[in-house]
Motif scaffolding. Structure first.
Motif, PDB file in Angstrom:
ATOM      1  N   PRO A 106       0.843  -1.211   0.000  1.00 39.07           N
ATOM      2  CA  PRO A 106       0.000   0.000   0.000  1.00 39.07           C
ATOM      3  C   PRO A 106       0.873   1.253   0.000  1.00 39.07           C
ATOM      4  O   PRO A 106       1.774   1.384   0.832  1.00 39.07           O
ATOM      5  N   LYS A 107       0.604   2.151  -0.917  1.00 34.13           N
ATOM      6  CA  LYS A 107       1.465   3.328  -1.057  1.00 34.13           C
ATOM      7  C   LYS A 107       1.358   4.274   0.136  1.00 34.13           C
ATOM      8  O   LYS A 107       2.278   5.048   0.392  1.00 34.13           O
ATOM      9  N   VAL A 108       0.247   4.204   0.868  1.00 32.71           N
ATOM     10  CA  VAL A 108       0.128   5.041   2.058  1.00 32.71           C
ATOM     11  C   VAL A 108       1.164   4.644   3.106  1.00 32.71           C
ATOM     12  O   VAL A 108       1.551   5.468   3.943  1.00 32.71           O
ATOM     13  N   ALA A 109       1.635   3.396   3.045  1.00 32.58           N
ATOM     14  CA  ALA A 109       2.666   2.951   3.978  1.00 32.58           C
ATOM     15  C   ALA A 109       4.047   3.428   3.569  1.00 32.58           C
ATOM     16  O   ALA A 109       4.981   3.427   4.391  1.00 32.58           O
ATOM     17  N   VAL A 110       4.199   3.827   2.306  1.00 34.91           N
ATOM     18  CA  VAL A 110       5.500   4.269   1.814  1.00 34.91           C
ATOM     19  C   VAL A 110       5.712   5.765   2.061  1.00 34.91           C
ATOM     20  O   VAL A 110       6.847   6.219   2.213  1.00 34.91           O
ATOM     21  N   VAL A 111       4.619   6.524   2.114  1.00 38.81           N
ATOM     22  CA  VAL A 111       4.724   7.977   2.278  1.00 38.81           C
ATOM     23  C   VAL A 111       5.503   8.358   3.535  1.00 38.81           C
ATOM     24  O   VAL A 111       6.380   9.237   3.471  1.00 38.81           O
ATOM     25  N   PRO A 112       5.244   7.757   4.719  1.00 38.17           N
ATOM     26  CA  PRO A 112       6.038   8.140   5.895  1.00 38.17           C
ATOM     27  C   PRO A 112       7.539   7.896   5.722  1.00 38.17           C
ATOM     28  O   PRO A 112       8.354   8.647   6.273  1.00 38.17           O
ATOM     29  N   ILE A 113       7.901   6.867   4.943  1.00 32.48           N
ATOM     30  CA  ILE A 113       9.321   6.614   4.689  1.00 32.48           C
ATOM     31  C   ILE A 113       9.918   7.753   3.865  1.00 32.48           C
ATOM     32  O   ILE A 113      11.024   8.238   4.152  1.00 32.48           O
ATOM     33  N   PHE A 114       9.184   8.194   2.848  1.00 33.02           N
ATOM     34  CA  PHE A 114       9.663   9.321   2.045  1.00 33.02           C
ATOM     35  C   PHE A 114       9.786  10.594   2.883  1.00 33.02           C
ATOM     36  O   PHE A 114      10.686  11.407   2.665  1.00 33.02           O
TER      37      PHE A 114
END
Length: 260
Positions: A106-114
């Motif tokens: 899920p891309k929402v899980a990647v946003v905090p990493i960015f």
């Protein structure tokens, strides 16, 4: 002449369906006395959007720029990866499972990493739009190359063509319809990615406006943001379709005559 009449008929049907949808929406809200906090009428949304456009315009441009930039980077990366794995069976077997696994996250899980890596703002939105639009481009380009007729490749090889010549003269033209099919999907996904990032890690953009408006129970403004995103998506989709028609018109030579 016949082609023009078919095109005009399709355009009128599309416009009629759109107008009919909004009329039904408007009348349903009036007849059933639907509260503005639940579902505002289209007329209210359009008026609110026009009145607040001077304030919304910088956010519209922010979302448009981040989406287009992320989309362009995603297409460039997708075409490169698609050419690599579509031209080599070994690369396909090695990379495709990784791509499927990454696309399933899920891309929402990647946003905090960015956000941790680059901070909040434009960069996470661009990267989110990029990664969410890569996969359909990769799949379609690789499919287009993989389905190239072996006979065409054999003929060119007999004539002394190199592998690069075969790719450039046969593989890539053969994959163009697949590429443009993926672009229509990728541009809509790019908007999803950029708006998703703006709601989580940005203080500017339509996603951020919609997040603040929902917190203030300004449902009309939330729907105005949705309308703006829909309009931008349709415009970019239409541009992709126009470019596709110019470059791959030979693949749609029977489309007009098929609709009666």
């Amino acid at each position: 002449m016949k082609t023009s009449s078919h095109r005009l008929r399709r355009n009128l049907l599309s416009a009629g369906a759109l107008i009919g949808f909004f009329l039904i929406w408007e009348l349903a809200c009036l007849v059933f006395h639907v509260s503005d906090l639940v579902l505002p009428r289209p007329s209210q949304i359009i008026v609110d959007m026009v009145v607040k456009m001077p304030l919304l315009w910088p956010h519209v441009m922010q979302t448009l720029v981040t989406t287009v930039l992320g989309f362009a980077l995603g297409v460039a990366a997708g075409v490169f990866i698609g050419v690599v794995i579509g031209s080599s069976r070994v690369a396909y077997d090695a990379a495709y499972p990784l791509l499927v696994g990454f696309s399933s996250i899920p891309k929402v899980a990647v946003v905090p990493i960015f956000v941790v890596w680059f901070g909040s703002g434009t960069v996470p939105a661009v990267l989110t739009a990029m990664i969410i639009s890569v996969f359909p481009v990769v799949v379609n380009v690789a499919t287009g190359l993989a389905t190239t007729e072996p006979e065409l490749e054999d003929v060119l090889k007999v004539l002394g063509a190199s592998r690069t010549d075969v790719l450039w003269n046969v593989g890539l033209p053969r994959a163009l319809p697949y590429l443009f099919a993926s672009l229509k999907i990728a541009i809509t996904l790019a908007f999803v990615g950029s708006v998703l990032s703006e709601t989580v890690a940005s203080n500017k953009g339509i996603g951020n406006v919609m997040m603040i408006a929902s917190g203030n129970f300004d449902v009309t403004l939330v729907f105005a943001g949705l309308f703006i995103l829909a309009i931008l998506g349709v415009v970019l989709y239409a541009i992709s379709a126009l470019v596709e028609q110019r470059l791959t018109g030979w693949t749609h030579r029977k489309s007009d005559g098929a609709l009666t």
